[in-house]
Design an enzyme around this catalytic site. Structure first.
Site, PDB file in Angstrom:
ATOM      1  CG  ASP A 165      -1.931  -1.149   1.197  1.00 52.27           C
ATOM      2  OD1 ASP A 165      -1.912  -1.936   0.242  1.00 52.27           O
ATOM      3  OD2 ASP A 165      -2.721  -1.276   2.150  1.00 52.27           O
ATOM      4  CE  LYS A 184      -3.424  -4.447   1.401  1.00 52.65           C
ATOM      5  NZ  LYS A 184      -4.209  -3.616   2.314  1.00 52.65           N
ATOM      6  CB  THR A 189       0.251   2.351   8.631  1.00 54.27           C
ATOM      7  OG1 THR A 189      -0.928   1.625   9.027  1.00 54.27           O
ATOM      8  CG2 THR A 189      -0.149   3.615   7.899  1.00 54.27           C
ATOM      9  CB  CYS A 209      -2.226  -2.543   5.381  1.00 56.75           C
ATOM     10  SG  CYS A 209      -3.870  -1.805   5.213  1.00 56.75           S
TER      11      CYS A 209
HETATM   12  N1  TIU Z   1      -2.627   0.455   4.251  1.00 53.94           N
HETATM   13  C1  TIU Z   1      -3.084   0.735   5.472  1.00 53.94           C
HETATM   14  O1  TIU Z   1      -2.413   0.546   6.470  1.00 53.94           O
HETATM   15  N2  TIU Z   1      -4.357   1.294   5.540  1.00 53.94           N
HETATM   16  C2  TIU Z   1      -4.779   2.092   6.561  1.00 53.94           C
HETATM   17  O2  TIU Z   1      -5.940   2.490   6.596  1.00 53.94           O
HETATM   18  N3  TIU Z   1      -3.865   2.430   7.507  1.00 53.94           N
HETATM   19  C3  TIU Z   1      -4.034   3.304   8.544  1.00 53.94           C
HETATM   20  O3  TIU Z   1      -3.117   3.381   9.360  1.00 53.94           O
HETATM   21  N4  TIU Z   1      -5.108   4.030   8.626  1.00 53.94           N
END
Ligand code: TIU
Length: 222
Positions: A25, A130, A159, A163
């Site tokens: 991500d 995803k 993060t 995720c």
């Molecule tokens: N990719 C991911 O971690 N999506 C999130 O929403 N992370 C947050 O920390 N909000």
């Protein structure tokens, strides 16, 4: 076998021919100023700062012949893959699918859902869209890894505690050895990153290992 001596809680041994890198991500909406994450009031500077180390890690994986798999958290434009329970969380003024600073928030095909250009997937690399936080949920990732005979996974991305950690735990339960690249992952909350690294390595690598990118590069070069 290769070994990352600087891994914690102890050296990580893996077969590069049966390993893959998963970059989670690294999307404009989470990382760039003017994106969704910033619009929620988060400081995106620490997330931007991992781009160079993540690029080095991707280059090392490509150089060693490891498959590089990229993920994007995003939904279909009709939101048919977004549970209301997910959409209803967070800031009611900036929900998934709403118009955001970089197009509709977390919708496939919108500018904000794209991977930052510095880490663009190379031709032929798998990009997985995803709908969940974990990359195994409702995707073809598990079948793809099985078809390649993969046994170990190296993780990067954002993060750390959302995720990335969710995906590492999914992978752990599926029998993969997982290692998280410490300086190629980041959180909006430094204390959450630190806690996640600690809980991954706790109890004798109960979720997996962590290591600096330099140690991973050295192992892949060798
Ligand atoms: N990719 C991911 O971690 N999506 C999130 O929403 N992370 C947050 O920390 N909000």
């Amino acid at each position: 076998m290769a070994e990352i001596a600087t891994a914690l809680p102890f050296a990580f041994r893996f077969d590069p021919a049966r390993s893959a890198l998963i970059v989670i991500d690294m999307q404009r909406d989470f990382i760039e100023p003017g994106g969704f994450g910033a619009a929620l009031g988060n400081d995106v500077t620490p997330l931007q700062a991992i781009i160079p180390a993540t690029a080095r890690l991707i280059a090392a994986a490509r150089g060693a012949g490891l498959p590089v798999i990229h993920t994007r958290e995003c939904h279909r434009p009709d939101l048919s893959d977004c549970p209301p329970a997910k959409r209803d969380r967070g800031n009611p003024a900036l929900r998934i699918g709403d118009p955001g600073p970089m197009g509709r928030i977390l919708i496939a095909g919108e500018p904000g859902a794209e991977i930052v250009p510095e880490l663009a997937p190379a031709p032929g690399e798998l990009v997985i869209d995803k709908p969940g936080k974990g990359a195994f949920h409702a995707t073809g990732l598990g079948d793809h890894l099985a078809s390649l005979g993969i046994e170990a996974l190296i993780f990067a991305g954002v993060t750390t505690e959302v995720c990335v950690q969710t995906t590492m735990r999914e992978a752990n339960d599926r029998g993969y050895d997982g290692l998280l690249a410490e300086d190629a992952t980041e959180s909006y909350f430094p204390e959450f990153k630190a806690a996640t690294l600690a809980m991954i390595r706790a109890q004798g690598a109960i979720v997996g290992w962590t290591a600096p990118v330099a140690g991973i590069e050295a192992a892949l070069d060798g």
